[in-house]
Design a protein around this motif. Structure first.
Motif, PDB file in Angstrom:
ATOM      1  N   GLY A 121     -18.127 -46.535  13.869  1.00  0.00           N
ATOM      2  CA  GLY A 121     -18.646 -46.005  15.141  1.00  0.00           C
ATOM      3  C   GLY A 121     -20.132 -46.254  15.306  1.00  0.00           C
ATOM      4  O   GLY A 121     -20.604 -46.584  16.399  1.00  0.00           O
ATOM      5  N   PHE A 122     -20.893 -46.119  14.216  1.00  0.00           N
ATOM      6  CA  PHE A 122     -22.337 -46.348  14.297  1.00  0.00           C
ATOM      7  C   PHE A 122     -22.639 -47.825  14.552  1.00  0.00           C
ATOM      8  O   PHE A 122     -23.563 -48.169  15.283  1.00  0.00           O
ATOM      9  N   GLU A 172     -24.053 -52.249  18.517  1.00  0.00           N
ATOM     10  CA  GLU A 172     -23.647 -53.415  19.334  1.00  0.00           C
ATOM     11  C   GLU A 172     -23.840 -53.115  20.824  1.00  0.00           C
ATOM     12  O   GLU A 172     -24.426 -53.916  21.557  1.00  0.00           O
ATOM     13  N   LEU A 173     -23.342 -51.950  21.258  1.00  0.00           N
ATOM     14  CA  LEU A 173     -23.447 -51.606  22.685  1.00  0.00           C
ATOM     15  C   LEU A 173     -24.899 -51.454  23.116  1.00  0.00           C
ATOM     16  O   LEU A 173     -25.289 -51.912  24.199  1.00  0.00           O
ATOM     17  N   SER A 174     -25.714 -50.825  22.269  1.00  0.00           N
ATOM     18  CA  SER A 174     -27.105 -50.619  22.688  1.00  0.00           C
ATOM     19  C   SER A 174     -27.879 -51.934  22.704  1.00  0.00           C
ATOM     20  O   SER A 174     -28.769 -52.130  23.536  1.00  0.00           O
ATOM     21  N   GLN A 175     -27.515 -52.860  21.810  1.00  0.00           N
ATOM     22  CA  GLN A 175     -28.185 -54.165  21.842  1.00  0.00           C
ATOM     23  C   GLN A 175     -27.772 -54.980  23.061  1.00  0.00           C
ATOM     24  O   GLN A 175     -28.517 -55.811  23.544  1.00  0.00           O
ATOM     25  N   GLU A 176     -26.555 -54.702  23.547  1.00  0.00           N
ATOM     26  CA  GLU A 176     -26.089 -55.373  24.775  1.00  0.00           C
ATOM     27  C   GLU A 176     -26.524 -54.614  26.034  1.00  0.00           C
ATOM     28  O   GLU A 176     -26.163 -54.980  27.143  1.00  0.00           O
ATOM     29  N   VAL A 186     -16.892 -40.213  14.837  1.00  0.00           N
ATOM     30  CA  VAL A 186     -17.884 -40.780  15.754  1.00  0.00           C
ATOM     31  C   VAL A 186     -17.097 -41.327  16.944  1.00  0.00           C
ATOM     32  O   VAL A 186     -16.311 -42.263  16.791  1.00  0.00           O
ATOM     33  N   GLU A 187     -17.266 -40.722  18.106  1.00  0.00           N
ATOM     34  CA  GLU A 187     -16.503 -41.153  19.284  1.00  0.00           C
ATOM     35  C   GLU A 187     -17.452 -41.727  20.334  1.00  0.00           C
ATOM     36  O   GLU A 187     -18.531 -41.179  20.568  1.00  0.00           O
ATOM     37  N   LEU A 188     -17.025 -42.831  20.938  1.00  0.00           N
ATOM     38  CA  LEU A 188     -17.854 -43.528  21.938  1.00  0.00           C
ATOM     39  C   LEU A 188     -17.075 -43.713  23.225  1.00  0.00           C
ATOM     40  O   LEU A 188     -15.878 -43.993  23.196  1.00  0.00           O
ATOM     41  N   PHE A 189     -17.770 -43.584  24.343  1.00  0.00           N
ATOM     42  CA  PHE A 189     -17.140 -43.774  25.654  1.00  0.00           C
ATOM     43  C   PHE A 189     -18.101 -44.528  26.560  1.00  0.00           C
ATOM     44  O   PHE A 189     -19.221 -44.056  26.793  1.00  0.00           O
ATOM     45  N   THR A 190     -17.681 -45.691  27.046  1.00  0.00           N
ATOM     46  CA  THR A 190     -18.470 -46.354  28.079  1.00  0.00           C
ATOM     47  C   THR A 190     -18.227 -45.601  29.391  1.00  0.00           C
ATOM     48  O   THR A 190     -17.328 -44.751  29.464  1.00  0.00           O
ATOM     49  N   LYS A 191     -18.986 -45.917  30.421  1.00  0.00           N
ATOM     50  CA  LYS A 191     -18.820 -45.240  31.712  1.00  0.00           C
ATOM     51  C   LYS A 191     -17.373 -45.328  32.201  1.00  0.00           C
ATOM     52  O   LYS A 191     -16.796 -44.361  32.692  1.00  0.00           O
ATOM     53  N   GLU A 192     -16.800 -46.500  32.030  1.00  0.00           N
ATOM     54  CA  GLU A 192     -15.422 -46.749  32.466  1.00  0.00           C
ATOM     55  C   GLU A 192     -14.448 -45.865  31.684  1.00  0.00           C
ATOM     56  O   GLU A 192     -13.544 -45.250  32.249  1.00  0.00           O
ATOM     57  N   GLY A 197     -33.576 -50.556  19.872  1.00  0.00           N
ATOM     58  CA  GLY A 197     -32.312 -51.024  20.446  1.00  0.00           C
ATOM     59  C   GLY A 197     -31.129 -50.863  19.521  1.00  0.00           C
ATOM     60  O   GLY A 197     -30.101 -51.495  19.714  1.00  0.00           O
ATOM     61  N   LYS A 198     -31.255 -50.017  18.494  1.00  0.00           N
ATOM     62  CA  LYS A 198     -30.126 -49.804  17.566  1.00  0.00           C
ATOM     63  C   LYS A 198     -29.858 -48.301  17.451  1.00  0.00           C
ATOM     64  O   LYS A 198     -30.275 -47.644  16.500  1.00  0.00           O
ATOM     65  N   ILE A 199     -29.142 -47.793  18.431  1.00  0.00           N
ATOM     66  CA  ILE A 199     -28.910 -46.348  18.503  1.00  0.00           C
ATOM     67  C   ILE A 199     -28.057 -45.866  17.327  1.00  0.00           C
ATOM     68  O   ILE A 199     -28.265 -44.772  16.796  1.00  0.00           O
ATOM     69  N   GLY A 200     -27.097 -46.682  16.896  1.00  0.00           N
ATOM     70  CA  GLY A 200     -26.224 -46.285  15.787  1.00  0.00           C
ATOM     71  C   GLY A 200     -26.989 -46.148  14.476  1.00  0.00           C
ATOM     72  O   GLY A 200     -26.856 -45.147  13.760  1.00  0.00           O
ATOM     73  N   SER A 201     -27.802 -47.138  14.158  1.00  0.00           N
ATOM     74  CA  SER A 201     -28.593 -47.109  12.909  1.00  0.00           C
ATOM     75  C   SER A 201     -29.544 -45.923  12.921  1.00  0.00           C
ATOM     76  O   SER A 201     -29.732 -45.241  11.904  1.00  0.00           O
ATOM     77  N   LEU A 202     -30.122 -45.680  14.078  1.00  0.00           N
ATOM     78  CA  LEU A 202     -31.057 -44.580  14.232  1.00  0.00           C
ATOM     79  C   LEU A 202     -30.354 -43.241  13.967  1.00  0.00           C
ATOM     80  O   LEU A 202     -30.826 -42.401  13.187  1.00  0.00           O
ATOM     81  N   MET A 203     -29.172 -43.054  14.581  1.00  0.00           N
ATOM     82  CA  MET A 203     -28.417 -41.801  14.410  1.00  0.00           C
ATOM     83  C   MET A 203     -27.952 -41.631  12.962  1.00  0.00           C
ATOM     84  O   MET A 203     -28.025 -40.549  12.393  1.00  0.00           O
ATOM     85  N   GLN A 204     -27.465 -42.720  12.392  1.00  0.00           N
ATOM     86  CA  GLN A 204     -26.953 -42.631  11.022  1.00  0.00           C
ATOM     87  C   GLN A 204     -28.058 -42.233  10.036  1.00  0.00           C
ATOM     88  O   GLN A 204     -27.811 -41.515   9.069  1.00  0.00           O
ATOM     89  N   THR A 205     -29.282 -42.664  10.317  1.00  0.00           N
ATOM     90  CA  THR A 205     -30.407 -42.325   9.436  1.00  0.00           C
ATOM     91  C   THR A 205     -30.834 -40.872   9.620  1.00  0.00           C
ATOM     92  O   THR A 205     -31.168 -40.182   8.655  1.00  0.00           O
ATOM     93  N   LEU A 206     -30.814 -40.388  10.865  1.00  0.00           N
ATOM     94  CA  LEU A 206     -31.341 -39.053  11.151  1.00  0.00           C
ATOM     95  C   LEU A 206     -30.344 -37.920  10.901  1.00  0.00           C
ATOM     96  O   LEU A 206     -30.739 -36.783  10.658  1.00  0.00           O
TER      97      LEU A 206
END
Length: 325
Positions: free
Chosen positions: A8-9, A14-18, A33-39, A229-238
């Motif tokens: 999930g992270f 990937e999504l934040s880099q895109e 870890v759950e993810l949801f795009t707008k759609e 631009g790496k929200i997953g890495s940031l969250m996993q560290t914090l």
């Protein structure tokens, strides 16, 4: 923790880099870890009300007054876990441990009604399984700068000189200093030029049951290039969030798992909205969960060696409220 390389992270990175907007939700133990795009949010059964993102229509009127009854554990039951925490504090295994409980409640409001009519900075209804109305930001990222606002220390606002008492209370101050220090260290792992911008701000929180004052500070830093631009890495560290765990983190987690008599699940986890560029996230506190048609309110507070059993037991009960007026 089992979260070392949760896919999930990676997907969040990937999504934040895109630059794809998404909503994420991570449980306390970082196992879900759950993810949801707008759609994907359209059919998710999730309702979200954040400052910068809402996916629910405003409902203005309800023709009933909220009633809330709670059935907290006895002080003696509370003492069992409290004593485990205190023993570890005395041994120097932790200097702040966030100890929480699960309290059965009854209310005439559904989870969806609580979502629509509670007042809070962050609100989420998760599929009719739980709802929360959190006042606490976890981290915000804007233009590669990161901000966090640790909130630690509350007092009944009806007390005379309540704000001053809170600011100068030795135990509350120690707790607040510890969390500010912990989060400053946490931010230093992912950011440079970390500084405390505001210290011990007192906020007023209005509730139907009683009004509270809460103490918070603001810390900021500039994201290191490898976390931009790496929200997953940031969250996993914090994660997990220091304000609802304690310090030092790994040992304090062991103490919590021994002292608490239930699994926190998503309670005290983190969720957030990434808009394609910037991030706003919160700690999932002020939390009501449905289990076998019963409702449970999860609440607690930071324990230090200065904590008194009666005060902490009262604080855990004080936090059982729904801000509906």
């Amino acid at each position: 923790m089992k979260s070392e390389h949760h896919p999930g992270f990676q997907r969040m990175d990937e999504l934040s880099q895109e630059a794809v907007p998404f909503f994420f939700i991570v449980d306390f133990m970082m196992e879900k870890v759950e993810l949801f795009t707008k759609e994907q949010l359209k059919d998710s059964g999730l309702l979200i009300d954040f400052k910068g993102f809402k996916n629910s229509d405003k409902v203005d009127f309800i023709d009933k007054t909220i009633e809330l009854k709670s059935f907290p554990q006895s002080k003696e039951e509370y003492r069992t876990g409290f004593d485990i925490v205190q023993k570890n504090l005395r041994l120097g295994n932790s200097y702040l441990t966030n100890y929480t409980c699960k309290t059965e409640i009854e209310t005439n409001f559904s989870l969806e009604e609580i979502f629509h009519f509670s007042k809070a900075k962050y609100k989420v209804l998760y599929k009719n399984e739980f709802v929360f109305f959190s006042p606490e930001t976890f981290v915000e990222v804007a233009d590669n700068e990161i901000f966090t606002h640790p909130m630690k220390g509350t007092i009944d606002a009806a007390k005379e000189n309540a704000a001053e008492i809170l600011k100068n209370d030795v135990k509350e101050k120690a707790e607040h200093y510890t969390v500010v220090d912990l989060l400053r260290n946490d931010l230093s792992m992912i950011a440079d030029d970390v500084k405390v911008n505001e210290f011990q701000r007192i906020d007023f929180i209005r509730t139907k049951q009683k009004n509270l004052y809460a103490m918070s500070s603001e810390i900021s830093g500039k994201l290191k290039p490898e976390f931009q631009g790496k929200i997953g890495s940031l969250m996993q560290t914090l994660l997990p969030a220091g304000s609802i765990l304690g310090a030092p983190k790994p040992k304090t987690l062991e103490i919590i798992l021994e002292a608490e008599t239930y699994n926190r699940g998503f309670y005290t986890g983190v969720c957030g909205w990434f808009d394609g560029k910037n991030l706003d996230s919160c700690v999932m506190i002020r939390f009501i969960e449905k289990e076998n048609d019963k409702l449970y309110f999860k609440s607690g507070g930071g324990i230090t060696h200065l904590s008194k059993l009666a005060d902490e037991y009262q604080e855990m009960k004080n936090k059982i409220y729904v801000p509906v007026f």
